[in-house]
Write a protein that holds these residues in place. Structure first.
Motif, PDB file in Angstrom:
ATOM      1  N   ALA A  74       0.951  -1.145  -0.018  1.00 57.20           N
ATOM      2  CA  ALA A  74       0.152   0.083   0.232  1.00 57.20           C
ATOM      3  C   ALA A  74       0.980   1.304  -0.246  1.00 57.20           C
ATOM      4  O   ALA A  74       0.534   2.094  -0.791  1.00 57.20           O
ATOM      5  N   ALA A  75       1.977   1.149   0.681  1.00 61.98           N
ATOM      6  CA  ALA A  75       2.978   2.224   0.841  1.00 61.98           C
ATOM      7  C   ALA A  75       3.479   2.571  -0.580  1.00 61.98           C
ATOM      8  O   ALA A  75       3.564   3.686  -1.078  1.00 61.98           O
ATOM      9  N   ILE A  76       3.980   1.436  -1.266  1.00 61.50           N
ATOM     10  CA  ILE A  76       4.701   1.605  -2.539  1.00 61.50           C
ATOM     11  C   ILE A  76       3.424   2.072  -3.428  1.00 61.50           C
ATOM     12  O   ILE A  76       3.722   3.268  -4.422  1.00 61.50           O
ATOM     13  N   ASP A  77       2.167   1.651  -3.609  1.00 60.80           N
ATOM     14  CA  ASP A  77       1.134   2.359  -4.541  1.00 60.80           C
ATOM     15  C   ASP A  77       0.970   3.625  -4.097  1.00 60.80           C
ATOM     16  O   ASP A  77       0.985   4.654  -5.321  1.00 60.80           O
ATOM     17  N   ARG A  78       0.814   4.079  -2.913  1.00 62.87           N
ATOM     18  CA  ARG A  78       0.769   5.650  -2.781  1.00 62.87           C
ATOM     19  C   ARG A  78       1.860   6.437  -2.973  1.00 62.87           C
ATOM     20  O   ARG A  78       1.492   7.510  -3.931  1.00 62.87           O
ATOM     21  N   ARG A  79       2.914   6.059  -3.212  1.00 64.10           N
ATOM     22  CA  ARG A  79       4.025   6.743  -3.622  1.00 64.10           C
ATOM     23  C   ARG A  79       4.071   6.695  -5.243  1.00 64.10           C
ATOM     24  O   ARG A  79       4.663   7.834  -5.631  1.00 64.10           O
ATOM     25  N   LEU A  80       4.052   5.480  -5.993  1.00 64.23           N
ATOM     26  CA  LEU A  80       4.249   5.439  -7.297  1.00 64.23           C
ATOM     27  C   LEU A  80       3.022   5.827  -7.914  1.00 64.23           C
ATOM     28  O   LEU A  80       2.932   6.492  -9.049  1.00 64.23           O
ATOM     29  N   LEU A  81       1.740   5.535  -7.506  1.00 62.30           N
ATOM     30  CA  LEU A  81       0.528   5.898  -8.220  1.00 62.30           C
ATOM     31  C   LEU A  81      -0.454   6.834  -7.295  1.00 62.30           C
ATOM     32  O   LEU A  81      -1.353   6.263  -6.801  1.00 62.30           O
ATOM     33  N   PRO A  82       0.078   8.075  -7.050  1.00 65.70           N
ATOM     34  CA  PRO A  82      -0.712   9.061  -6.200  1.00 65.70           C
ATOM     35  C   PRO A  82      -2.108   9.114  -6.791  1.00 65.70           C
ATOM     36  O   PRO A  82      -2.487   9.343  -8.074  1.00 65.70           O
ATOM     37  N   THR A  83      -3.085   9.368  -6.132  1.00 61.43           N
ATOM     38  CA  THR A  83      -4.789   9.543  -6.469  1.00 61.43           C
ATOM     39  C   THR A  83      -4.588  11.227  -6.714  1.00 61.43           C
ATOM     40  O   THR A  83      -4.016  11.922  -6.362  1.00 61.43           O
ATOM     41  N   ARG A  84      -5.732  11.434  -7.787  1.00 63.72           N
ATOM     42  CA  ARG A  84      -5.860  12.748  -8.122  1.00 63.72           C
ATOM     43  C   ARG A  84      -6.788  13.336  -7.418  1.00 63.72           C
ATOM     44  O   ARG A  84      -7.733  13.205  -7.141  1.00 63.72           O
TER      45      ARG A  84
END
Length: 63
Positions: A53-63
């Motif tokens: 989840a931390a990697i997803d938040r860093r690499l694919l931030p929500t807009r």
């Protein structure tokens, strides 16, 4: 007639003993400093927790 001084046999041994003591002290201080740096900054307790989840938040931030 030249005069030559000869070193006594005790002089080099005394000099070497002092040099070895100074080298040993320097190495001990360096090891103590490296250990302190590791414990303060690089130990596992100071590392961030990384999960998917931390990697997803860093690499694919929500807009």
């Amino acid at each position: 007639m030249s005069r030559h001084r000869t070193a006594s046999p005790a002089t080099p041994a005394h000099w070497r003993r002092g040099l070895l003591r100074r080298i040993a002290l320097t190495i001990a201080l360096k090891l103590a400093l490296l250990t302190a740096l590791y414990l303060l900054f690089f130990s596992p307790s100071n590392r961030p927790q990384i999960d998917d989840a931390a990697i997803d938040r860093r690499l694919l931030p929500t807009r």
